[in-house]
Structures are given as C-alpha cells and as structure tokens.
Design an enzyme around this catalytic site. Structure first.
Site, PDB file in Angstrom:
ATOM      1  N   GLU D 281     -26.037  10.453 -23.706  1.00 30.09           N
ATOM      2  CA  GLU D 281     -25.192  11.526 -24.199  1.00 30.09           C
ATOM      3  C   GLU D 281     -25.671  11.984 -25.576  1.00 30.09           C
ATOM      4  O   GLU D 281     -25.651  13.165 -25.902  1.00 30.09           O
ATOM      5  CB  GLU D 281     -23.746  11.029 -24.283  1.00 30.09           C
ATOM      6  N   GLU D 284     -28.544  14.168 -25.122  1.00 33.49           N
ATOM      7  CA  GLU D 284     -28.100  15.456 -24.577  1.00 33.49           C
ATOM      8  C   GLU D 284     -27.503  16.319 -25.688  1.00 33.49           C
ATOM      9  O   GLU D 284     -27.758  17.521 -25.785  1.00 33.49           O
ATOM     10  CB  GLU D 284     -27.060  15.221 -23.474  1.00 33.49           C
ATOM     11  N   LYS D 360     -10.550   5.934 -11.636  1.00 38.03           N
ATOM     12  CA  LYS D 360     -11.880   5.391 -11.346  1.00 38.03           C
ATOM     13  C   LYS D 360     -12.071   5.161  -9.851  1.00 38.03           C
ATOM     14  O   LYS D 360     -13.192   5.189  -9.341  1.00 38.03           O
ATOM     15  CB  LYS D 360     -12.094   4.078 -12.104  1.00 38.03           C
ATOM     16  N   GLU D 363     -13.081   8.460  -8.722  1.00 41.42           N
ATOM     17  CA  GLU D 363     -14.434   8.760  -9.188  1.00 41.42           C
ATOM     18  C   GLU D 363     -15.480   8.062  -8.303  1.00 41.42           C
ATOM     19  O   GLU D 363     -16.469   8.667  -7.886  1.00 41.42           O
ATOM     20  CB  GLU D 363     -14.597   8.304 -10.639  1.00 41.42           C
ATOM     21  N   GLU D 368     -20.546  13.058  -5.184  1.00 45.95           N
ATOM     22  CA  GLU D 368     -21.699  13.106  -6.102  1.00 45.95           C
ATOM     23  C   GLU D 368     -22.167  11.707  -6.492  1.00 45.95           C
ATOM     24  O   GLU D 368     -23.281  11.545  -6.986  1.00 45.95           O
ATOM     25  CB  GLU D 368     -21.339  13.852  -7.402  1.00 45.95           C
ATOM     26  N   CYS D 511      -8.636   4.202 -22.882  1.00 43.17           N
ATOM     27  CA  CYS D 511      -8.589   3.350 -21.688  1.00 43.17           C
ATOM     28  C   CYS D 511      -7.653   2.153 -21.839  1.00 43.17           C
ATOM     29  O   CYS D 511      -7.131   1.639 -20.857  1.00 43.17           O
ATOM     30  CB  CYS D 511      -9.980   2.849 -21.343  1.00 43.17           C
TER      31      CYS D 511
END
Lengths: 127, 161, 543, 581
Positions: D281, D284, D360, D363, D368, D511
């Site tokens: 990240e 990026e 999660k 997810e 994907e 979280c």
C-alpha cells in the site's frame, strides 16, 4: 388586510350579508305575504326592493321575511311592518317603488306611510 | 381498467416520485405526504416507488419501508382498484358492523385483507372512520358511507362495478 | 357583495354528506336556478348541526326553520311551499312535529346545550371566511395582538382553567406557560387533529364546520408562546376536513390573518396542513410529533416534554382542536366568563359525540358537570326500542364503562375518575341491555391490538395477550385463571406502558370486569351469553 | 446548571447531579436494576419497560433508564408491585420467544436469559405462540433469526446511526412489529455490509454469525488436508474475554498454543501480511503521489468498508487501494509461496482465518478472492467461534503453556499488530513511508494524532525529502464506524477532501470492536482492547513493517519486482459496483 381598522370594516360588511340569519330580539320585522296570489301580483319585486333598499341604507336591525297568503288577495302585494313595542302596520297594493318608500319613511324615520296602509277586518290580523 | 402496476416501467415510477418530491419538498418530514400522493393511483406502494423515494430523500430503504408499514392507510402489498374498509369500532359494532362485514365478505367472496380475483376490490377493516353517529360505516377509497344495512352495503359495492 | 333575502343552510358535515346531503344541495340549487330565484335565495354549505341522526338537515333563514331528513325528492315541495309561499313543510320538521308546537332549536336536544366551541358550526359557510368574520371570527386574535402581551394571553388561559380537550385533560394554560418559558428557537404550535378515538368525531365536525376558529386559536397560541410556525396534523381518513382546512388557511392568508405582520402588529404566523396516514396512536402528542417529522408514529418517552423538546427538538405547544377553538372566546369574554361555565373543577363546556343506542345521535356541546342522565335522557332522547340503558362508555375505546347505577354522576374529570372512567376526547357511546360486555370487550381489544404502536413491551404484547384471553372467554373456552391473568396484564400495562395508549387500553375491560363480572363468569362457567354475539349459548344471566 | 440532587433509593440516600437518570443513581446507591433495551453506548430507548421503578408522586411507574432525578425524589425499585410488573413484562416477552435456550448460540451469554432469571420468571403463564418467521442465513456471514427478536432496537441504532447503513428498521405495527429489512428481503439482497455491529448490539440470539465451526473441525480431521491458521491482530487482545481472562488481556501466546492443540498444522499470523500490506500500500501511495493517481487513496483492509463503498459510493471505487486485505494476502501466499516452499499441493492446503469480523466471511467468499479456482481462504471463524472451539476441545485456556507462531508466516512487527486499532494502518504506513521517502530514521514512532476513539481523525505529516531542502506534506485521515466514513466520503464526492491517504475501518474502534469479537463490545471494553494493542506494539522488537525480515525474504525469494505480475495476481484485487437499494 393590514390593520385592525380594515378587519373591522370587513367584519361590518360581512355582518350585513349575514344579517338574514341573525335572530334579533329588537329587530323591525317586515313580512311580505308570499302566497300564490301575492306572487302573481308582484310580491317578489316588493320583497327584493325591500331587501335591496334596507341593505343600501345599512339598516342592520331590519329583518325581511315572508308569510303565507293573508287571505285578502285583492289587496296584494301586501307587507306588514312590526316595530318593537308598536302595533303591526299592514300595507297593501304595493310595488317596488312603494316598498322603497316604506323603507325610507317608515323604517328609517318611523313615519307610517298612510297612503299605502290597508285596514284589515278585526284590526289585529295574524296572517 | 386494472390498476395493478407491477408491470409499470421503473422509469415512469421515478418520474411520479420526482414530481411528488418536487411538489412536497425533499425534507424527510414530507415522507408521509409523498407516500400518500404516490399511493393515489395504485392504492399501494410498490418496491420501485419506495426505492425512488428513498433515493430522492436520501433515506435508507428500510426506514422508508418501516415508516410505510406503520401506517394503515399505506400498503406495500398490491391492493385492488377499490379499497373497502369496514369500520369495526365499538360504536359501529353496536350498530351491527359484524353483519355488514359478513355481507361484504360474502358479496366480494374474499376474506379481510384479500383482493378479489379481478383486482377490483381489497377488503380491509378499519378501527374508526370518525362517523360514529351514523354507524355502521364503511369507506371505499376516499368515500365514506354510513347508516349501512347489509343490503345497502352490497348495493353500494355494486355501484362500483 | 349581494344581499339575499333568505339563506338556506344545508349541512355538509361528513355525517350529513354520507346521508345524501350532496344530492339534496344539488337539487336545491338546481330548483332555485330553474325558477330564477338565485338572487333571492342563497344556498350555503355549512358545518354540522349536531343532530346527525336526523340528517341531512337544512335551515331556512330568516325564519330559522329546521328541516330534518331532507331527501332530493323533498326539494320541489320545499321550494314551492316554503320558499315561494312562506308556508312551513310540517312533515319535514323534527320528528314531524307541527311548527307551532316544536321547532328544532326548542327541543331538549338543543336547549340543554351551550355552544361555545360550536358557536359557528352549522351557522356559517366554512369555505367563506367572511361569514366567520361576521360572527366575530378573529376578534380574539385581534384583541390579543392589539391589547395584550403574550404573557397576558397565557395568564388569561391559566386563569380560565381550561383543560386540554384531547383526552389527558392537562391544564392548557400550563402548557402555554411552559412553552412560553422554554428556551430554544424556533418554537412551534401544533394542532392535534388526529382524532382517532372510536366514537369521537367532534374534532372533524369542528374542522369541517368552523376551521377559522381553529386557525384563530393556533395564531393566538403562536402569539402567546412566541411561535411563528404552526402545523395541524389531520387524520388521513378525514379527507373533507383536510380539504376544508387547506382552503380556510388559504383564505386566512389572503385576508392577512395568517402570514407576516398580522394586522400590522408585527406578529407573523403561518399554518401548514399535514395529513396523517392511519394510526390511532398518532393522537398521542409525541407520536404525532414523530409522524410530523416523517417517522413512524411512535410515542417518545417523557420527560423531556414537548414544551421543552418537541418538534425537531424545539419547544412545541401541542393542543387538541377543541382546546384551541376555545382560545378566542376565552380571550374575548375573559377567564371569569369561562369559569362561570361548567363545574367548579372543570370550567367550560365539552363537546361530545353521542353514538350508540340513543334516540338522538350526533354532536353536542354541554357545560361540564351536566349529568350523564341529562345527556342520555334529555339530549339523547332516551334509549329507543323499549330497551334499557346498560352502560355508557365515555372517552372512547380507552374509556371506562359506566353502568346504570352511576347515571347521575356529573360529567367532569374528577367525578369520572371516581368511577374508573375518564373524560377522554369526548366520545359517548350508549349501550342498551341487548349487548354483551364480553363481546364488546372483544371489540375493544381487537382495536388496541391493531392500534398499539408495538414499541413498548407491555402494550405490544399485553394488548394481544388480552385479546387472546377474551376471545377465548367469548368462545366459551375461558377459565377462571384467565381472569387472573387479565388482571395481571392490565395492572402491568397501566403502570408500565410507555404512553397513554398502553396505560389506558385496559380501562374498558377493567371497568367491564368491575361492573359486569357476572357476564364474564357466565361465559366461563356455563358458556352463556346474553346476546348470542359470542357464539356460545344465549341467555341465562341476571343483568 | 449541574445542581446536586439528593435522591432516596429504597431508603438509601445518594447525591448525584440533577438530571442523572434513576438507573445511574441507583447504580451509585448499589442497586442493580435489570435492563434490556438499554445499552451503555446507545441512546435511551425506554421501550422494553423492564427497568420500571416507582417514583413517589408519579401516577405510573417510570423507566429508570430515561427518567431524570430531582432533588428530594423518592424511588422504590423493589416494591412488590414493581417486582410483579417487571416479571410480567418479561413473561410477556417470553410468551412468544422460542424456548430453545439449550440449543441457542447465546445460551449462558444471553441478556434475556439473565434478566429473566433476575426478575424471577419461573413459569410461562400466558398463551404461547411462535412467530415462525424465516431464519435468514443468506449472506453466509450474519444470520438473523427474527423469532428471537425482542424489539429492543439496539441493532437498528447500530446499523442506522453508528454505521449509517440502515438496512435494519423496525417494521409493521403493534403485535407484528419486528426488526427487519425493507420488504423483508434476505440480507444478501440488501445493501448490508455484514459488519456484524448488529450482532454486537443484540441482547439475544436473534443476530449471530454464520457458523463455520463444523467445517473447520471436519478439515482438521481430514488427513489429506494441511490445515493452516492465521490470526488477525485484534483477536489476541479479545479472545481471553470469552475464556475467563480479564478484558484487555494480551493472550497472543496462549492463542497460538490453543490453535496448535486444536490440531492446526501451521499456526501463523495475519500480522505477517499486515506488514506486507504496508509495503504494497505504501508503494501504491507513493506511486499515486508521484504519477498523479486518484487521491485520496483509501485503505482496503476492512471488508465491511469495501462492501459499503461498493454499495453507497460505487462511483468512487478508484480511491480504494488495490491491495487485498491482509487476510486474503495471507491465503494467497499460503497456497503459493508457502506451498511451493514446503512442497505442498495448493489443493491440499486448507486456510482458516480467525477474525474479529463477520464481513471477513463474506470477503473470503468473494469471487475475486481466488486464483485459478483455488480460494485464498477456506474458512473464516470469528473470535467468538474460536473461543467456542476451544471450549469444545476442553482446553484450559488461561493455563496453557505459552507458545510462539510458526515461521515464516508468523513473523511480524509492531506496525502490523496496530492494524487492529483504528488509525493503526495509517500509523503503520506512516512509519514506513516516512523512512522510505526521507531515507532517515523516524524520530518518534507513535503517531498519536490518529489514535483514539474520535470518529474522524486528521493529521498532516511533513516528510523532509533526502535532498535536504524540499519536504512532502502528506495529509491523512482515519475514520472508524461507517457513519464517520460517510462524512469523509461526502467530502471526497464533493471534491472537498484534500487528503492524500485515508484509513477507514468499518467498526467502532477498528477491528478490536469488530462484529466477531466477544460480546459486548462496549466503549469501555474497546478502550481496554486498544490499550492492549498498543502495549503489544511497544513490546515488539521490530515495530516497522519494512524491517520485517520475513517480508524482506518474501520479496527477495518469491515476489518479483514492484508491480510484477505475480505480485499483482496474488496481492491485489478489484472492486465491483453494487446498488444501494
């Protein structure tokens, strides 16, 4: 309307239009004989002339009403005026002009219009 | 003319909603007014309508649905062209509302909260129409009828056919 | 403005409307027009005359003759005989009495009444503001703006002793006072016109018959508490009220009696008309506020009270239609005048909707403290069909059931409280001895199970549990233990529910159990019902 | 303003500020009043009516949770009438509550059960009924069993107000009133983000996670499967709560020990891929800054957040980092790098995640999140489910022998563990980005301005460039709770957000307050878990992701140069536009 005065003016005007519905204790009552005979001889014109003339003159305490045939058909159109505390006056052979005359003289000034008064048998007619 | 509109295009629904929102305003407090107007044509609120309202007012759909299902004048299930509401309140009950309801059920051939096969009538009961001095009463869409007898109730229903 | 020699008032209140007053009016207009009499006679649609049972009602002025039960077929005769010849159509008089003997206003139905709130209902065309003005409409507002401070107005309301007419009976002046003193801007005035109490239609008939009295009351309230925006929340079922009220608001705006700088006083006030959507609980003031905000109409916990945190959390005065309609007369005639009406503890008059097993049903306004017997026997004309009075349910479905032994109690808040009933919003349902109390209780409970908002446990669960238990008793499958359970549920609902709906929902069943327990026991013990309505065996009971 | 009021509660005087609720005053007087709809972090509802008390002079009982005290108030919380009313209220609720406590997920952890016991319910006197509403397990993450709903509305507030999602609402009226979705549609069909905050709010078994425990037991029992497990950062500071340890206990080494005893073949740490996420990240972000990519860049580790932006801001997906979440990176690497390194057939590897999160589960099931038909992650358990398994296995958790994670996927840094706290990803990223950009050592590691429980936290960091003259100002923000995220997204949508980098966590507190954590996740508990997370960070020898030796090795051994194809395939993903309604 933007003021108290305007409100009062509208109120007074509206009161006139509503007057017909007010039960007034001390009102002058004008009662038009509206039998078939009376109508045939023009009682409606008399009625409307009375209504119109009293309204024009702002006579708030006058009630214009109708009654049935009084039984004196030849004297029609007839109307009687009852002022509080006074005997009833009977008028006959009326037309619109005479009706306006009665308003002007009798209702406004309290003057009995002798020319149009008709005497009824027994004096106290309960038409 | 059958007014069940599940086949109406979403686009038309959106335009209706836009118009209603424009008339009433975009604030959340106009939700009831908007729903009321949108229900006029169809007697119920279809999903697409509520979605469009939620979108226009930027509200969660569940909230719009939760609000709509709270009020008995709204329905989120299809209803007939005429919603017949028979009053079941105590004053009407005293006056014989049960007989009226029985006659209406028999005439329409449906139970309460059902719609006739031809989608003309949905039968509902209501808690009070506020015409208690002239009970028993019923309301068909916006029109209220009082002093009913079973025969008169049926007669009135027939006039809607 | 044209002057007509005669006004013909035809009731266009909903009750008469649904008794065909519309075709009557149309026929009358047509006949008058056909005969070219429209310059002489004016036909006016007016509000409820009160005697709904006799409708459609027509009054012809200046003679003041009332005709009852007029049908379109009667119009020709009225026009020919009365309008054209001045003779009364005797057969259409109240109960067919000859004119000389009884005119409608001289019947006990009207004689025992005292019309303050209903002063203009049935006397004016509600769609013509000038008629209201002619009968002193907006004079109370004018007086307040011209000669009184907001504090004076609140003080007058306090002094009048007027109690809220929506059901709870909270002193109106104190609400005004709280709202005036509350901090926070803006403030709002809300008129509660979500009249949903079964057996009540007084607010509807006021809205339909004299909307300006309510608008004026709202404006006075706005001036008193410092609000410039008012909302009126009208029941969704009341389409005619909504329509009339909207029109009245428009006219008031046109005449500058709503809007900015009213009568040059600097005070501004507007009214927005909102429609409900079918929820009895929205008559509860905080539920109504939630509904106005576009939410589910669930009551809020209190405190905070609306006077401090109401609409959108702002100070809000919320009053019932009848309460607000009292404001102008109180200001015009003074608190002392108001106190001279009614009883010591409850000043003023009360509007009731009389329904059920009584000869004259309709809308009445009586001084507080009148006895139930006077209402039933004099105004109501007694129980028809040779039946006996069994009980009166006062205050609507959440009100108590008053048996014959209490017929002589004065109708006001403390006396009703003594017998387990409450004044409520003014429903008066008279029930004769042909009806079964268990069957009626069933009706009450079906109503509450349908109308509970579902928010708090005691009411959501309790109304349905009571309904199930009473349904079982009516069906003959009840046990004595069910009566104990009913007692437990009612005790909890009354004490622990969030709002007045849940707190009062058990009242009718409680009073029914108190005064007519023998009927419950007969259903349970021997499966008998006096009326047969319950589907068990008929007969066999002392009441 | 805050005058004191002397209140008498059951004969005991207590002095509190005027306006305090009776409930709070009673607590100070040592009197417990039972409640159901009351939740310490939520608005007052006063709808369950379990807490009613007698206030002298009041016509009816008043709810202790909402009713403010005044000076001289006299309260009875234990009169026979109050006790009877409370009991009746609970009995009413129970008259149509399913009587399956022994089978219920909330058994012995149920507020309704506790209240029912404390008010003395010992029979079911009222007519009984079951509602028979459908159980909604459509999402595979959050399960709704509406028959168990007691209409306390705590989930509605969590969903609508805390999360700004609002797929749950009170619907219908009267006896039919229940919490549901629009048109009672299953959660899978509505714009639910599956964050599980409703589960945290629910006092009964009406809301719970989709149960995957049996699947995991089956995998563990399968001799052909190599079952590896990863634990998310926030699990270690919360799992103890469900297993007899005080709130805020750091149970990392007990956790690894327990997992090993349950039979997992490799006990690894999501923290490893958290460090990797920072590397990916971070590059990026630098790339976007240098090449003019879409800014602000927003983190993508919180799957509830991802689903939220997909539903509610589908036109803003370009702002998301393309990085997979640490959970998915771990799964992908376990079945490639780890498999290759240890010569396992990727098909035989079974990846289990222990997550503080219900989203999660969703997810892991996203299309994907698979490479060539092999799912990155095979099963996701919440912290609560793992605690359940440890119970099932009969492990004496507090007294287990402390153990370490396995290598290399268990090696991590302090920067990774703070992923479990709101602001943690941001702080971890800044530690790395600072050093990568400035080529200098960070003077102080703690970026406290992005810590804490404010909904939206903003900071600006000056990065002195290596040339010694210029510096780069990086504006950052961190939001937790989706209602806070919405505030940021409205700015982004309207072009008013001048941030470069934004961290969003779905759940309040991050979280550690996740939907899969031990219940209840009150603010008080969240604060203790946060403290434990930061303590864990400080106790680590390495506290910067780019210094993680295992991550360095991974890049050297396996991943190709930056933005290489393998890296892209394994560690990055894309998003789909979804509808709000």
């Amino acid at each position: 309307m933007k003021s108290m005065q305007e409100l009062e003016a509208i109120r007074q005007k509206a009161k006139k239009a509503m007057k017909v519905r007010e039960g007034q204790e001390n009102a002058i009552v004008v009662s038009v004989a509206m039998g078939t005979c009376g109508i045939a001889k023009g009682a409606r014109d008399v009625m409307m002339a009375l209504v119109d003339e009293t309204a024009k003159r702002g006579l708030d305490s006058v009630v214009i009403t109708q009654s049935g045939c009084a039984g004196f058909c030849e004297k029609e159109p007839m109307a009687k005026v009852h002022m509080p505390g006074q005997p009833e006056i009977n008028y006959g052979y009326l037309d619109a002009n005479r009706a306006r005359d009665i308003v002007a003289r009798h209702l406004v000034h309290g003057e009995i219009v002798h020319d149009y008064v008709v005497q009824l048998p027994g004096g106290e007619d309960r038409a | 003319m059958i007014m069940l509109c599940s086949c109406r295009e979403v686009k038309i629904v959106r335009e209706d909603v836009k118009e209603a929102v424009q008339r009433c305003g975009r604030e959340k407090h106009q939700l009831l007014e908007i729903l009321g107007q949108l229900q006029k044509g169809t007697n119920f609120l279809e999903r697409d309508t509520l979605v469009a309202v939620a979108e226009e007012l930027d509200l969660p759909l569940a909230e719009v649905y939760g609000t709509a299902t709270f009020y008995s004048l709204y329905s989120t299930k299809p209803r007939g062209r005429y919603v017949v509401r028979v009053c079941e309140s105590a004053p009407c009950h005293i006056d014989g509302a049960a007989d009226i309801l029985a006659a209406v059920k028999a005439h329409l051939g449906v139970a309460v909260d059902e719609t006739t096969d031809n989608s003309q009538f949905t039968l509902e009961t209501t808690s009070c129409l506020g015409v208690c001095s002239v009970g028993p009463a019923m309301m068909i869409n916006d029109e209220v009828y009082g002093n009913l007898t079973p025969d008169r109730a049926v007669e009135i229903l027939q006039s809607y056919n | 403005m044209s002057i007509h020699r005669s006004h013909i008032l035809v009731c266009s209140g909903s009750n008469c409307t649904l008794r065909a007053s519309v075709p009557v009016r149309m026929a009358l207009r047509a006949a008058i027009a056909d005969q070219g009499l429209d310059k002489e006679f004016k036909v006016i649609e007016t509000g409820c005359f009160g005697l709904c049972q006799e409708g459609p009602i027509m009054v012809i002025y200046p003679e003041g003759i009332h005709y009852c039960g007029v049908q379109p077929d009667d119009i020709d005769e009225i026009v020919e005989t009365h309008l054209k010849k001045g003779r009364v159509v005797n057969r259409l008089l109240y109960r067919g009495e000859a004119e000389q003997e009884v005119t409608l206003p001289s019947t006990p139905f009207y004689q025992r009444q005292h019309r303050v709130v209903l002063r203009n209902v049935g006397a004016v065309d509600p769609e013509n503001i000038e008629e209201s003005l002619a009968r002193d409409g907006y004079q109370g507002l004018a007086k307040a703006l011209d000669t009184m401070s907001p504090r004076d107005v609140v003080q007058t309301m306090l002094d009048s002793g007027l109690q809220g007419r929506g059901g709870a009976g909270f002193p109106a002046g104190r609400k005004w006072d709280f709202t005036l003193r509350a901090s926070g801007e803006p403030k709002y005035v809300v008129c509660n016109a979500d009249e949903g109490e079964p057996g009540t239609s007084k607010d509807r008939l006021i809205l339909e018959g004299d909307p300006h009295a309510v608008i004026e009351g709202m404006a006075i309230a706005g001036y008193a508490v410092g609000a410039s925006q008012g909302f009126i929340y009208i029941r969704g079922e009341y389409q005619l009220s909504l329509q009339r009220f909207r029109k009245a608001v428009e006219q008031a705006r046109e005449y500058g009696l709503l809007g900015s700088d009213i009568l040059g006083s600097g005070f501004s006030f507007n009214v927005e008309v909102r429609s409900g959507a079918g929820a009895y609980v929205c008559g509860e003031e905080t539920a109504l506020l939630n509904s106005l905000e576009g939410r589910r109409g669930e009551p809020r916990y209190k405190p905070p009270f609306p006077a401090n945190e109401g609409l959108w959390g702002k100070p809000t005065l919320i009053n019932n239609v009848e309460t607000l309609a009292n404001a102008a007369p109180i200001l015009m005639h003074g608190a002392q005048w108001y106190r001279s009406l009614g009883s010591e503890d409850c000043p003023g008059t009360k509007v009731f909707t009389l329904s059920g097993d009584v000869a004259n049903r309709g809308l009445i306004e009586v001084p507080m403290g009148i006895t139930l017997r006077e209402i039933v026997e004099d105004i109501g004309g007694g129980i028809p069909g040779g039946r006996q009075f069994k009980m009166a349910q006062i205050g609507g479905t959440s009100g108590g059931c008053i048996p014959a032994e209490h017929l002589d109690i004065p109708i006001d808040i403390p006396h009703l409280d003594d017998v387990g009933a409450s004044l409520g919003s003014g429903a008066l349902l008279i029930v004769d001895d042909s009806h079964c109390m268990v069957d009626l209780s069933k009706t009450f409970l079906h109503f509450f199970a349908h109308e509970s908002c579902g928010q708090c446990t005691p009411c959501r669960e309790g109304t349905m549990l009571m309904r199930k238990l009473v349904d079982g008793i009516a069906a003959g499958s009840g046990t004595r233990k069910d009566l104990e359970l009913l007692e437990r549920i009612t005790a909890t609902m009354r004490k622990a529910s969030l709002c007045g709906l849940g707190q009062t929902a058990p009242t009718p069943v409680l009073t029914a159990l108190r005064y007519f327990s023998d009927e419950y026991e007969a259903h349970i013990d021997s499966g008998r019902c006096i009326s047969g309505a319950c589907g068990v065996a008929v007969g066999g009971m002392k009441s | 303003m805050t005058d004191n009021a002397v209140v008498t509660i059951n004969g005991t005087e207590v002095t509190v500020p005027e306006g305090t609720t009776i409930l709070t005053a009673a607590e100070l007087a040592g009197v417990q009043i039972p409640t159901l709809c009351n939740h310490p972090d939520q608005m007052i509802k006063a709808v369950c009516r379990v807490c009613v008390v007698e206030v002298e002079g009041a016509r009816v009982f008043q709810p202790a949770c909402s009713f403010p005290v005044w000076d001289g108030m006299n309260v009875r919380t234990n009169s026979p009438a109050v006790i009877e009313a409370r009991k009746t209220v609970v009995e009413m609720l129970l008259s149509r509550h399913p009587q399956d406590c022994l089978q219920c997920e909330r058994n012995l952890h149920c507020e309704l059960q506790n209240v029912s016991k404390s008010v003395g319910v010992n029979e079911r006197p009222f007519p009984e009924e079951t509602r028979d509403l459908p159980i909604d397990d459509s999402s595979g993450a959050v399960v709704r069993e509406a028959d168990k709903c007691i209409n306390c509305r705590r989930c509605v507030e969590a969903c609508a107000d805390v999360q700004g999602v609002g797929v749950l609402s009170t619907v219908n009226r009267g006896y039919d009133t229940v919490v549901s979705t629009a048109f009672n549609e299953p959660l899978e069909q509505v714009s639910c983000v599956l964050c599980g905050q409703c589960i945290q709010a629910c006092p009964t078994g009406a809301l719970r996670e989709h149960n995957d425990i049996d699947r995991v037991w089956r995998a563990l029992a399968d001799p052909n499967k190599h079952v590896v497990v990863q634990t998310a950062p926030a699990v270690r500071v919360a799992i103890g709560e469900d297993l007899g340890l005080p709130v805020g206990t750091r149970a990392t080494k007990l956790l690894t020990s327990a997992l090993r005893q349950l039979g997992f073949d490799g006990v690894f740490d999501t923290d490893f891929t958290a460090d990797l996420t920072i590397m990916e990240e971070g590059s990026e972000l630098l790339q976007r800054l240098q090449e003019g990519g879409t800014l602000p860049m927003i983190t993508s580790c919180s799957p509830g957040w991802i689903k939220y932006i997909e539903h509610y801001y589908p036109e803003q997906l370009d702002h998301l980092s393309t990085c997979k979440s640490p959970q998915q990176m771990f799964g992908a690497l376990a079945k490639s790098y780890y498999a290759e390194k240890n010569q396992y057939n990727p098909d035989d590897i079974y990846v289990v995640s222990i997550m503080p999160c219900t989203a999660k589960k969703f997810e892991a099931n996203r299309p994907e999140m698979a490479a060539e038909g092999i799912r990155d992650v095979d099963a996701v358990l919440t912290t609560r489910e793992l605690a359940q398994m440890i119970d099932q296995a009969g492990l004496d958790f507090p007294n287990l022998k402390e153990e370490e994670y396995d290598s290399p996927l268990g090696i991590s840094t302090g920067a990774a563990v703070i992923f479990g706290a709101t602001g943690g990803v941001m702080e971890a990223a800044l530690r790395t980005v600072y050093e990568l950009v400035t080529e200098q050592e960070l003077p102080a590691l703690d970026f406290t301005s992005v810590r804490g429980l404010d909904g939206v936290k903003e900071a600006s960091v000056l990065l002195p460039l290596p040339n010694g003259e210029d510096s780069l100002e990086v504006k950052v923000a961190a939001a937790h709770g989706l209602a806070s995220a919405r505030q940021i997204m409205e700015k982004v949508k309207n072009g008013e957000a001048d941030y470069h980098f934004v961290e969003v966590m779905s759940c309040p507190g991050g979280c550690i307050g996740g939907g899969g954590q031990p219940r209840p996740s009150t603010t008080e508990r969240r604060e203790k878990r946060l403290q434990a997370i930061y303590d864990e960070d400080e106790a680590m020898t390495i506290r910067k992701s780019h210094e993680n030796p295992a991550v360095k090795a991974l890049y050297e051994e396996y991943l190709e140069k930056p933005l290489g194809e393998r890296r892209h395939k394994l560690l990055h993903t894309h998003y789909v536009q979804r509808s709000r309604y």
